[in-house]
Every structure is written in C-alpha cells, then in structure tokens.
Design a protein around this motif. Structure first.
Motif, PDB file in Angstrom:
ATOM      1  N   PHE A   6       0.821  -1.216   0.000  1.00 46.88           N
ATOM      2  CA  PHE A   6       0.000   0.000   0.000  1.00 46.88           C
ATOM      3  C   PHE A   6       0.855   1.266   0.000  1.00 46.88           C
ATOM      4  O   PHE A   6       0.496   2.271  -0.606  1.00 46.88           O
ATOM      5  N   LYS A  40       4.718  -0.569  -8.685  1.00 44.78           N
ATOM      6  CA  LYS A  40       3.465  -1.328  -8.646  1.00 44.78           C
ATOM      7  C   LYS A  40       2.473  -0.816  -9.679  1.00 44.78           C
ATOM      8  O   LYS A  40       2.522   0.349 -10.109  1.00 44.78           O
ATOM      9  N   VAL A  43      -2.526  -4.182  -8.211  1.00 41.21           N
ATOM     10  CA  VAL A  43      -2.074  -5.017  -7.093  1.00 41.21           C
ATOM     11  C   VAL A  43      -0.773  -5.763  -7.410  1.00 41.21           C
ATOM     12  O   VAL A  43      -0.218  -6.442  -6.563  1.00 41.21           O
ATOM     13  N   GLU A  44      -0.308  -5.615  -8.653  1.00 38.30           N
ATOM     14  CA  GLU A  44       0.945  -6.271  -9.022  1.00 38.30           C
ATOM     15  C   GLU A  44       2.139  -5.425  -8.591  1.00 38.30           C
ATOM     16  O   GLU A  44       2.124  -4.203  -8.745  1.00 38.30           O
ATOM     17  N   HIS A  79       2.235 -11.100  -7.014  1.00 39.38           N
ATOM     18  CA  HIS A  79       0.782 -11.034  -7.052  1.00 39.38           C
ATOM     19  C   HIS A  79       0.239 -11.296  -5.657  1.00 39.38           C
ATOM     20  O   HIS A  79       0.807 -12.077  -4.913  1.00 39.38           O
ATOM     21  N   PRO A  80      -0.886 -10.664  -5.322  1.00 39.56           N
ATOM     22  CA  PRO A  80      -1.483 -10.949  -4.017  1.00 39.56           C
ATOM     23  C   PRO A  80      -2.118 -12.338  -4.056  1.00 39.56           C
ATOM     24  O   PRO A  80      -2.946 -12.614  -4.921  1.00 39.56           O
ATOM     25  N   GLU A  83      -6.064 -12.825  -3.959  1.00 40.39           N
ATOM     26  CA  GLU A  83      -6.964 -12.437  -5.048  1.00 40.39           C
ATOM     27  C   GLU A  83      -6.983 -13.419  -6.196  1.00 40.39           C
ATOM     28  O   GLU A  83      -7.580 -13.173  -7.225  1.00 40.39           O
ATOM     29  N   GLY A 105      -0.782  -8.016   2.047  1.00 40.51           N
ATOM     30  CA  GLY A 105      -0.246  -6.724   1.613  1.00 40.51           C
ATOM     31  C   GLY A 105       1.203  -6.484   1.977  1.00 40.51           C
ATOM     32  O   GLY A 105       1.672  -5.349   1.952  1.00 40.51           O
TER      33      GLY A 105
END
Ligand SMILES: [Zn+2]
Ligand SMILES: [Zn+2]
Length: 172
Positions: A6, A40, A43-44, A79-80, A83, A105
């Motif tokens: 974040f 970033k 979300v990558e 990658h998260p 998700e 995160g």
C-alpha cells in the motif's frame, strides 16, 4: 524488512537493504546486500535489482567449507495470493518462473534474497573444479596428501565382457 504494498508510491521507489535470511544447510557469514527498484501497477508489484553477498558451503567431494560469492540480478513480479483462485494460481506458476506471491499486503525482502541465494547455490557444491575429494578407502583429503591406497576399478576390457554376458543372458 517488510514492504507494505500500500505504501509503495505510484512513481516507484528504490531501496537498499541488508538481510541475513535463514536457510537450512547454508551459512551466511555477512549480511546480503540488495539494491531494488520497486514499482506497482494495481495489485501487481515489480521488483528489479541486484543482490550480492557470500555464502559458506560444504564441498560435496572433500567436505571442506569454502566461501562462494553470489552476485545476481533479480526480476520478480508479485501477485497478491488472496486475489487469485486455484486455477489462476496454477496457470501463473506454470507460465512464468519469475513470479511470486505476497500475503496480507506485505512483501518480505528477506524472502527475495533467500530465493536468489537458493537459485544460485549448486546442487553439488565444489570447493574447486579440480577438487580431488576424499579417498574412498581411508578418508584422506587427497587435496592435501596422497595415501597410497589402491582403489579397485573395473578393467575396461572386463567391462566389455560383462556387457556381452549380460546381453547373452537377455537374448537367451
Ligand atoms: Zn573440495
Ligand atoms: Zn586412502
């Protein structure tokens, strides 16, 4: 160091880190250094940079410990994991080598370095290409001295005979 995804700014960020990851069977006498560029997109997260340091390994022939320097380029896309569904996960793993996943995160920079160390350590570490190893009879380190043991090897002519015999058996 834990990277908060974040908090990564839109324009990316460059970091310098030092880490000493714990790896079974690998001694790290000095912290590894890395200079990483982190970017970033959604979300990558893209990590690119250089990792360098030294590990202490045990030679698989003579069992002596020796130091091996490692200097390597990193390029990983994160990658998260939350998700992705299972199929997407399988596909990503199959398609690309340089893919990893983050959870909650957070990306642990020690893991980045650990992976690079593991990728660069040989399966059979050798203190030198010409390491003579240990005598199979008495265990003397043949790099240091000769022991005079007679190591029986199969005479190549005998080996030919053995192959012939084996063939005769399978044909008969
Ligand atoms: Zn050796
Ligand atoms: Zn010997």
């Amino acid at each position: 160091m834990k990277l908060e995804v974040f908090d990564i700014p839109d324009e990316g960020v460059e970091i310098e880190i030092e880490e000493t990851p714990k790896i079974d069977g690998v001694k790290i006498t000095q912290a590894f250094k890395a200079i990483l560029r982190i970017e970033k997109k959604g979300v990558e997260v893209f990590v690119k940079g250089i990792v360098s340091g030294e590990v202490e390994l045990q030679c698989s022939r003579c069992l002596r410990e020796y130091t091996m320097p490692i200097k390597t380029l990193v390029e990983v896309t994160y990658h998260p994991i939350e998700e992705l569904n299972k199929e997407e996960l399988m596909e990503l793993k199959r398609d690309e080598m340089d893919i990893d996943f983050y959870r909650d995160g957070l990306i642990d920079t020690a893991d980045i370095i650990r992976d690079q160390i593991l990728l660069n350590i040989p399966m059979k570490p050798l203190c030198s290409e010409n390491c003579k190893g240990l005598c199979p009879v008495c265990g003397t380190d043949l790099n240091e001295s000769e022991c005079g043991c007679v190591v029986k090897e199969i005479d190549p002519r005998m080996a030919v005979l053995q192959t012939l015999l084996r063939r005769m058996k399978t044909n008969g």
